[in-house]
Structure formats: structure tokens, C-alpha cells
Design a protein around this motif. Structure first.
Motif, PDB file in Angstrom:
ATOM      1  N   PHE A 281       0.845  -1.181   0.000  1.00  0.00           N
ATOM      2  CA  PHE A 281       0.000   0.000   0.000  1.00  0.00           C
ATOM      3  C   PHE A 281       0.888   1.242   0.000  1.00  0.00           C
ATOM      4  CE2 PHE A 281      -2.961  -3.094   1.987  1.00  0.00           C
ATOM      5  CZ  PHE A 281      -3.959  -3.026   1.023  1.00  0.00           C
ATOM      6  N   LEU A 378      -0.628  -5.911   5.379  1.00  0.00           N
ATOM      7  CA  LEU A 378      -0.579  -4.681   6.169  1.00  0.00           C
ATOM      8  C   LEU A 378       0.568  -3.775   5.733  1.00  0.00           C
ATOM      9  CD1 LEU A 378      -1.333  -5.995   9.767  1.00  0.00           C
ATOM     10  CD2 LEU A 378      -2.752  -4.454   8.406  1.00  0.00           C
ATOM     11  N   CYS A 381       0.420   0.192   5.214  1.00  0.00           N
ATOM     12  CA  CYS A 381      -0.755   0.806   5.840  1.00  0.00           C
ATOM     13  C   CYS A 381      -0.322   1.916   6.798  1.00  0.00           C
ATOM     14  CB  CYS A 381      -1.560  -0.238   6.621  1.00  0.00           C
ATOM     15  SG  CYS A 381      -2.428  -1.434   5.589  1.00  0.00           S
ATOM     16  N   ASN A 405      -4.241   3.366  -0.833  1.00  0.00           N
ATOM     17  CA  ASN A 405      -3.939   3.648   0.565  1.00  0.00           C
ATOM     18  C   ASN A 405      -4.729   2.739   1.497  1.00  0.00           C
ATOM     19  OD1 ASN A 405      -2.091   5.870   0.126  1.00  0.00           O
ATOM     20  ND2 ASN A 405      -3.874   7.020  -0.567  1.00  0.00           N
ATOM     21  N   CYS A 406      -4.193   2.564   2.705  1.00  0.00           N
ATOM     22  CA  CYS A 406      -4.772   1.631   3.673  1.00  0.00           C
ATOM     23  C   CYS A 406      -4.773   2.278   5.048  1.00  0.00           C
ATOM     24  CB  CYS A 406      -3.955   0.331   3.676  1.00  0.00           C
ATOM     25  SG  CYS A 406      -4.211  -0.722   5.123  1.00  0.00           S
ATOM     26  N   GLN A 407      -5.931   2.289   5.708  1.00  0.00           N
ATOM     27  CA  GLN A 407      -6.070   2.845   7.057  1.00  0.00           C
ATOM     28  C   GLN A 407      -6.691   1.801   7.972  1.00  0.00           C
ATOM     29  OE1 GLN A 407      -5.172   5.986   8.561  1.00  0.00           O
ATOM     30  NE2 GLN A 407      -5.568   4.508  10.193  1.00  0.00           N
ATOM     31  N   PRO A 408      -5.907   1.186   8.876  1.00  0.00           N
ATOM     32  CA  PRO A 408      -6.463   0.156   9.775  1.00  0.00           C
ATOM     33  C   PRO A 408      -7.218   0.781  10.951  1.00  0.00           C
ATOM     34  CG  PRO A 408      -4.071  -0.083   9.468  1.00  0.00           C
ATOM     35  CD  PRO A 408      -4.451   1.273   8.992  1.00  0.00           C
ATOM     36  N   SER A 431     -13.513   4.686  -1.619  1.00  0.00           N
ATOM     37  CA  SER A 431     -13.099   3.988  -0.395  1.00  0.00           C
ATOM     38  C   SER A 431     -14.040   2.828  -0.122  1.00  0.00           C
ATOM     39  CB  SER A 431     -13.078   4.946   0.803  1.00  0.00           C
ATOM     40  OG  SER A 431     -14.383   5.317   1.175  1.00  0.00           O
ATOM     41  N   THR A 459      -9.396  -6.456  13.267  1.00  0.00           N
ATOM     42  CA  THR A 459      -8.810  -5.319  12.560  1.00  0.00           C
ATOM     43  C   THR A 459      -9.404  -5.225  11.159  1.00  0.00           C
ATOM     44  OG1 THR A 459      -6.740  -5.480  13.788  1.00  0.00           O
ATOM     45  CG2 THR A 459      -6.678  -4.299  11.698  1.00  0.00           C
ATOM     46  N   ARG A 461      -9.719  -2.514   7.596  1.00  0.00           N
ATOM     47  CA  ARG A 461      -8.948  -1.480   6.920  1.00  0.00           C
ATOM     48  C   ARG A 461      -9.826  -0.722   5.935  1.00  0.00           C
ATOM     49  NH1 ARG A 461      -5.042  -5.520   4.678  1.00  0.00           N
ATOM     50  NH2 ARG A 461      -6.547  -6.899   5.653  1.00  0.00           N
ATOM     51  N   ILE A 463      -9.717   0.978   2.532  1.00  0.00           N
ATOM     52  CA  ILE A 463      -8.923   1.043   1.303  1.00  0.00           C
ATOM     53  C   ILE A 463      -9.431   2.254   0.522  1.00  0.00           C
ATOM     54  CG2 ILE A 463      -8.178  -0.187  -0.753  1.00  0.00           C
ATOM     55  CD1 ILE A 463      -7.387  -1.487   1.924  1.00  0.00           C
TER      56      ILE A 463
END
Length: 807
Positions: A281, A378, A381, A405-408, A431, A459, A461, A463
Motif C-alpha cells: 500500500f 498490512l 498501511c 492507501n490503507c487505514q487500519p 473507499s 482489525t 482497513r 482502502i
């Protein structure tokens, strides 16, 4: 092409021409496709006789007829009237199929009949390629004649064998690489077909390109058992069936001279594709695939290597994506996913090699960039974020056109999560949510609900990416908020306020509030910014279920609810800079000030809207069934001209100032007492107001307006801006002229006339210093109301019968 269809060859042909006069008419060929419409003339163009493009094209013969070698074109310069010209073709195997093309070069049309060695009928030959199924080996005759046994013409004749072609060019293994330039050549005018042969394992999947470009070239692939496998004409994929070797017979639909280029890259076990490594990512760096796709459904490829099964996302730059669509194939040539159904996730079912193929629908070449990221990783991220509403807004950077992009974040099973995102300059943000395994969650939306209900605890994420990227871009940003709608935290708490009092000022700098409501029932909920423009909001219960959209909110039980500005709008990020006021009130007001329905003689109701979210209420004196109108100073602006809504004692809507109360009439059909609820108009400034109400159906009756030129003179001002008169039924005509004229002071006025039932019949007029109107009225008394500006003035008001000017 009836014969070839029966044999399974599948070559294409058009309608047949008529047989010569005196013979059985030529039977139309059975076709698998029709010629391309409008790209070629309906019949072959006239060209000079004896045109030759290859050594196998025969010279013009003085005598037409004789032996016809396979794979050659024989030209006949003349055939006239009832003449018949006979050609012979030798077949060396039983049950062969001949591809025969009889092409009119000039003059009248021609047709032909093929007979076997024993003289029995084999087939008719039309103006398109004919496939003729033969019987026993031997010599066959082709008899050519003019279609109507009269006139004169020139023609060419050519034949090729399906089972024993005159020659068959080999397509080597390298031909099936994506890197191959293909096989090019020219089909001479009049040629029946050209043969190619190749070997590939059964089940091989090939991509067949258009062989002709602007020419109408087509053909058929046959397997080793001479059964049709695929048609070659338009771009398509072809799975080889049966054993080889395979043969491809190529022809030009109308028999014209035509250049061709054969391209058949292999989709299964593909070769010749540049390697495209999977990326983390964030900025993919060098892990980007590039290529230029030829126009008109041309293709380009990238080779993917997946070491473990799992989902991935394909990112192609937005400009290229306007013209290209893509597919991913597995090692067997099966489609794993396509752009149309896998824009968020493409699942690799097994470890192994995959082929990414982009196809161009533009008329010009398109250059693209593509990157592929695993969704179950991951790497790359951002740091995890919490779901509280007091968390800072995230700023996401994008430094590549094909970045993902990745947001956990951590979530609980059943929790409803909403993702808000917006670009910092014009762009499109996409997203979605994935779980720990990279599986997309909440693929469908439920009408009337917001956010995503998490299926498990763990968890997750977000995207996301920006779609638009210009060549000069280096670092674009967008803001993101990941928030929980369930049992929201970080929101200031608000309890219901009271009418005729301003609510508390802005609380906190977040887009949410917790509403602590003491009882079930209906509430009036409205959020407004400090500029007094409404901020639309949704209200959610403790599970994140949407209860209502302001302004009327019915809650099922007492408890805590969460209000979120723009709660259901994912493209709305409201940062900490917005401050807003919030009205939370019981829907049914209490402790309302009294207001008479004879505002034309009583003092107006005055008040002060000191806060954008303030609501005032008035209790009207009119009974159920009465008709009323609102009186307002003509020069009232801002808070001085509030929105007024009339409800009955149950809270049911009666009317409001947007129409009936100010422009028509308001009938109080509900249960008394009736209440008027006042609130500032959108964007209006805070300040005082002054208004009144008048009952238009009586009693009491307004003073009588005398007829004639004198009429009545009235004074108006801040304490009396509404004037009312009545005219008895016997003191007026069916049509009356009304005149008002300002005789002193400043400002202007408007006039309305109501019938005996209290319904507005004429007006309201526009505001004017002086004006005369004519009004046709029903039987009975009428009521006349003049509304003036809230400034000192005097007006003369008269009425008369316009048909009797001297009265």
C-alpha cells in the motif's frame, strides 16, 4: 455456406445470386454471421479484368472454362446471354468441402452449379463464398451462367479444399506470444480462402484480434477433425476444442483485394508479457506496469505472479481507464475477474501465474500505468486510528497515479462504522472496507441505513485512493474520518431546550452531538451554522440505526441518541473549524404567548430571535374551522420575516408562511388550540420581529369600507401595519375596482380581497404606493386587507363599481 455449416467449418458468406435462366434458382447459403453493415458495398466493385496480385492468379483467358486448380483465381473476361462455361475441379479425398468464390467483376451477375462425377447436383454457388460439401473423390464440374440468361458480364472463380488445401502456412510457437508482431499478408481479389495451420494443446485459449482492420476479413478455425472451433473476425477469446493440428481459413467477405494481419496471443500459459510485481500500500514506486494499447480493441498485457491465494486490487490511472477495460486470466486462460465486477477486489483462487489484459476501445493508442496491491497485507498501511468522534481528521497523501492507501482500525462485531472522505481540491475519492483476510465487507447498502455493520471483531482497513491524476501532480491529499455510529464517543451531550429561548451556543468542535432525550415521542431537531444556514443531520440510536433526518424526529424510547451532521454523506468531511447551534425541542410547544386573530386592530406580537437555532411559539385564539392569514410589515427582512408554521394541539401541520399563510389562506381543520412556531429563515440574521394574525371568515367583522371616491383614510406604522375593512353584499357590484393611495408618510402597501367564507379571492398584489385593481367576486360580503410597511404613513382606500363610474 450451407455445405460448410453442415461440415462445421463456420466460414462466413452472404446471400447467393440467382441461378441462370432455365436452371433451378440458386439456394441461399446458411451463414453463421452476416457481412459487416455499411463497411463494404452490397456487391463487389467493378474492377478491370485480369487483375493479379500473386503468381497463383490466372491470366484472362480467351476461352473461359477448363481445369480450376485449387488456390488460384481464374478470371473470365466475358460471358454473354445464355452461354454456359464449365470448369472442372479434382477432389482427391472423399467427403471433402470446397470453398468456392464466384465473383462478378463487371456487367451482369453470374451464378453457378456444382455437379459430382456422376452428374448429380452438389451445390449452388452464389456471389459470396460458398462452402460445398462433396461426396466421393473425383472430378467435379462448375457450370457458370448469367443470372438471367441475358446480357454480358465478367467474373472470377476460385476454389480451395478444406481437407487437402493447395498450401497451408504454418504458424510457429512464437506467433502466439504477446510480443509477436503477427503474420501479415494480402489476399488477392477473388481468392476463395487462404489456409494457415498451427499446433496447440486442446483447451488452449487464444485472443483473436480483428485480422482486417478497416477491411472486412474473416475466417474460421477448424480442429483436426475438421470441426469448427471459433470464428475469426471481431476481437474475441477462443478456447481450442478437439485435437489438432488446427487450420484457419481466411477470406475477404466480398472477394476484394485486402491486406490482413493475424494476431492470436495465447491467454493460457501466456508469454511475452512484462512482469508486474505486486506492490505494498502507499506509493508503489517501481512496482508499476506500463504499456501502450493499440486502438480499436487492441490489447496489452502484464504478467502477475501470486505466491498465495487471496484478494488483490487493480489500480489503473483514471485517464487510461476512460478508454481501457481490463480482465485478469489464470494460467488456464479462464477469466478470474473483470473491471466491471471487480473494481474493489479480485480474488486469486490459487497460487500461480496470472495475466492482466487491458483492451482499448479508443480510436487512438492509449498508454497506461497499472499497479496491483494485495488486500490481505498490512505492508504500507498507515498507523491505526480510533473510531471516536473527537479523533483528529486524517490527512491522506497520494504521490502516484496508481497508489492505493490503507487505514487500519479495530472494530467490534455488530458495530456500525461510517467513513467520510473528501479531496482537498477537485477530485474523486473511492473507499471501501476490508477485513483481516482482505475480503470486502458491506458490498451492498441497505436503504435507509448508513455505514457498514462489521461482521466480526478484529482489525479492519479502509482502502482508498484518488481517481484523478494530472501529469504535473506530485502530492495530492484528501481528508478522512473513520467513525462509529454505534454508542458514539467524543460527542458533547445536549438535552432538550425550551421555546421562546435561545439554545446554548456552539458546543465543541466535532460534527456530532449526543441527544439525551427524557421520553419517547416527537422532537424538533435542527442544526444551523453561525451564518444561520441549516446543516442537515441524521439521528442514530445506540446500534447506529438511523432514526430520523432532522427536523422532525420521532424516537421510540427515552435514551441517548447521536446526531451527526451529514451523517449519511460519505463525501462530507466536517472538520473541527465548523461551529454550529442545535435546537432540540419537544415537537409540541408549551408556554406559548397568546396572539389574537384581530391583528388589524390589536397590537402586533413582538419578539427577538437572538440565536440561529431559536424557536418561538404563539398560541392563536381562532377556533377549529376558522380561516386566518398572517400580517407582516411589508419592509420586514431577516429575523423580522421569520418562517411561521401553524400546527394543531396534536402537533399536526396546518399551514406555513411559505404559501398558504401569506399568499392564500390557512384553514384550521385540526384540533384547537392552534400554535404558531417561529424560526429564522435560512441565512437570516438574528434580530427582532413583529407580526400579527387576522381571521378572514369573521366574526368580528371589520369596519365597513364606504363606496365612492372618498372611501376611508387610515394611518399605518410600526404598531399597525395591517388594515381590515368589510363590504356588505348589498353595497357592492359583482366586479369591484379597489384603489389605494398613500397620502402621507413613506413606504408602500399591498392588498388582498377575501370572500364571505374567508378564502383569498384576489391578491395579494405587489407592494405599491398607489394602485387600482379590478376583482370579480362571488355573492356575499367581502373582506379587504391592506398590508403596509412598518413605517408611519396614511393611505386612502376606495372601492367602486367600474361599470358605473359616476357612482
Amino acid at each position: 455456406m450451407a455445405a460448410l455449416s453442415a461440415a462445421g467449418a463456420g466460414l462466413l458468406a452472404g446471400p447467393a445470386t440467382a441461378a441462370p435462366t432455365g436452371e433451378q434458382p440458386a439456394r441461399p447459403a446458411v451463414t453463421t454471421e452476416q457481412p459487416r453493415p455499411a463497411t463494404k458495398p452490397a456487391q463487389a466493385p467493378v474492377i478491370p479484368a485480369a487483375t493479379e496480385t500473386q503468381a497463383k492468379v490466372g491470366s484472362t483467358a480467351a476461352t473461359c472454362g477448363g481445369q480450376l486448380p485449387l488456390g488460384t483465381v481464374k478470371n473470365c473476361a466475358s460471358i454473354a446471354d445464355a452461354a454456359k462455361q464449365t470448369w472442372t475441379i479434382t477432389s482427391t479425398v472423399d467427403q471433402d468441402t470446397l470453398y468456392i468464390r464466384l465473383r462478378a467483376i463487371s456487367g451482369d451477375g453470374v451464378g453457378a452449379e456444382v455437379k459430382g462425377p456422376d452428374g448429380t447436383h452438389a451445390c449452388y454457388v452464389s456471389s459470396y463464398l460458398t462452402d460445398c460439401v462433396l461426396g466421393a473423390a473425383g472430378t467435379y464440374t462448375v457450370t457458370v451462367a448469367l443470372s438471367h440468361n441475358t446480357g454480358k458480364g465478367a467474373y472470377s472463380l476460385s476454389a480451395e479444399s478444406m481437407r487437402t488445401p493447395s498450401t497451408c502456412a504454418n504458424l510457429p510457437e512464437g506467433f502466439f506470444s504477446f510480443a509477436s508482431t503477427g503474420r501479415s499478408g494480402t489476399l488477392p481479389a477473388g481468392l476463395a480462402a487462404r489456409c494457415f495451420t498451427f499446433k496447440q494443446p486442446a483447451g488452449t485459449v487464444l485472443h483473436l484480434a480483428d485480422p482486417g482492420g478497416e477491411e472486412d476479413i474473416q475466417g474460421a478455425i477448424l480442429n483436426g477433425q475438421f470441426q469448427p472451433v471459433c470464428s475469426v473476425r471481431y476481437p474475441t477469446d477462443c478456447a481450442l476444442e478437439g485435437s489438432g493440428p488446427y487450420r484457419l481459413f481466411l477470406q475477404e467477405t466480398y472477394g476484394n483485394k485486402a491486406a490482413y494481419t493475424l494476431k492470436m496471443p495465447r491467454l493460457s500459459r501466456s508469454v511475452g508479457c512484462p512482469a508486474l510485481p505486486l506492490t505494498a500500500f502507499g506509493d508503489p514506486g517501481a512496482a508499476i506496469g506500463t504499456g501502450t494499447v493499440p486502438p480499436n480493441q487492441g490489447i496489452s498485457c502484464q504478467a502477475l505472479r501470486v505466491t498465495t491465494p487471496g484478494p488483490f486490487v487493480v489500480r489503473m490511472e483514471q485517464y487510461a481507464n476512460q478508454y481501457l477495460n481490463w480482465q485478469v486470466y489464470d494460467e488456464a486462460g479462464r477469466v478470474v475477474c473483470t473491471e466491471s465486477d471487480s473494481s474493489r477486489s479480485c480474488a486469486a483462487p490459487t497460487a500461480g501465474n496470472y495475466t492482466f489484459v487491458a483492451q482499448n476501445w479508443n480510436w487512438e493508442p492509449v498508454t497506461y500505468q497499472v499497479a496491483v496491491a494485495r488486500l490481505d497485507q498490512l505492508e504500507g498501511c498507515a498507523a491505526p486510528t480510533g473510531l471516536g468522534w473527537d479523533q483528529p481528521t486524517l490527512t491522506v497523501h497520494q504521490t502516484s497515479a496508481v497508489q492505493t492507501n490503507c487505514q487500519p482500525f479495530h472494530g467490534e462485531a455488530g458495530e456500525r462504522v461510517m467513513v467520510y472522505r473528501t479531496p482537498d481540491r477537485y477530485n474523486d475519492v473511492s473507499s471501501w472496507l476490508v477485513d483481516e483476510q482482505g475480503g470486502v465487507v458491506c458490498t451492498e447498502t441497505t436503504e435507509g441505513e448508513d455505514g457498514c455493520v462489521l461482521p466480526s471483531t478484529g482489525t479492519f482497513r479502509v482502502i482508498s485512493y484518488l481517481s484523478r491524476w494530472e501529469s504535473e501532480d506530485t502530492d495530492l491529499t484528501y481528508r478522512m474520518q473513520v467513525r462509529s455510529l454505534s454508542d458514539a464517543t467524543g460527542c458533547p451531550t445536549v438535552t432538550p431546550g425550551a421555546y421562546n429561548a435561545a439554545p446554548a451556543g456552539p458546543l465543541g468542535a466535532v460534527r456530532c452531538r449526543v441527544l439525551d432525550l427524557p421520553a419517547a415521542g416527537a422532537y424538533r431537531v435542527k442544526a444551523v451554522g453561525e451564518d444561520n444556514y441549516r446543516q442537515y443531520a441524521n439521528v442514530y440510536d445506540s446500534t447506529g440505526h438511523r432514526v430520523c433526518t432532522d427536523e422532525s424526529c420521532q424516537v421510540p424510547t427515552a435514551g441517548r441518541y447521536t446526531l451527526v451532521l451529514g451523517g449519511g454523506a460519505p463525501d462530507s468531511v466536517i472538520d473541527e473549524g465548523l461551529r454550529y447551534h442545535l435546537a432540540v425541542l419537544p415537537w409540541l410547544p408549551s408556554d406559548c404567548r397568546p396572539a389574537s386573530d384581530t391583528g388589524w386592530q390589536d397590537a402586533p406580537v413582538r419578539g427577538q430571535l437572538a440565536n440561529p437555532a431559536q424557536y418561538d411559539c404563539l398560541q392563536l385564539s381562532s377556533p377549529s374551522g376558522a380561516l386566518i392569514t398572517e400580517l407582516l410589515p411589508g419592509d420586514a427582512t431577516g429575523a423580522g420575516s421569520p418562517d411561521v408554521t401553524v400546527i394543531d394541539s396534536t402537533g399536526a401541520f396546518m399551514c406555513d408562511s411559505s404559501w398558504a399563510l401569506r399568499q392564500y389562506h390557512c384553514e384550521l381543520t385540526g384540533q384547537a388550540p392552534f400554535l404558531a412556531v417561529l424560526n429564522s429563515r435560512n441565512g437570516a440574521s438574528d434580530g427582532p420581529y413583529s407580526l400579527a394574525f387576522a381571521r378572514t371568515d369573521g366574526p368580528p367583522a371589520c369596519p365597513t369600507l364606504p363606496a365612492g371616491a372618498t372611501g376611508a383614510t387610515v394611518t399605518t406604522g410600526a404598531d399597525r401595519f395591517g388594515v381590515c375593512f368589510s363590504i356588505p353584499a348589498d353595497a357592492r357590484a359583482a366586479t369591484e375596482s379597489f384603489t389605494w393611495k398613500r397620502t402621507d408618510g413613506t413606504g408602500d402597501a399591498r392588498l388582498s380581497v377575501f370572500d364571505s367564507e374567508g378564502r383569498r379571492y384576489c391578491g395579494p398584489t405587489g407592494y405599491a404606493v398607489e394602485r387600482t385593481i379590478s376583482c370579480s367576486l362571488p355573492d356575499g360580503p367581502v373582506t379587504v386587507i391592506l398590508e403596509a410597511d412598518g413605517v408611519d404613513a396614511a393611505y386612502q382606500l376606495t372601492h367602486r363599481d367600474p361599470s358605473n363610474p359616476g357612482a
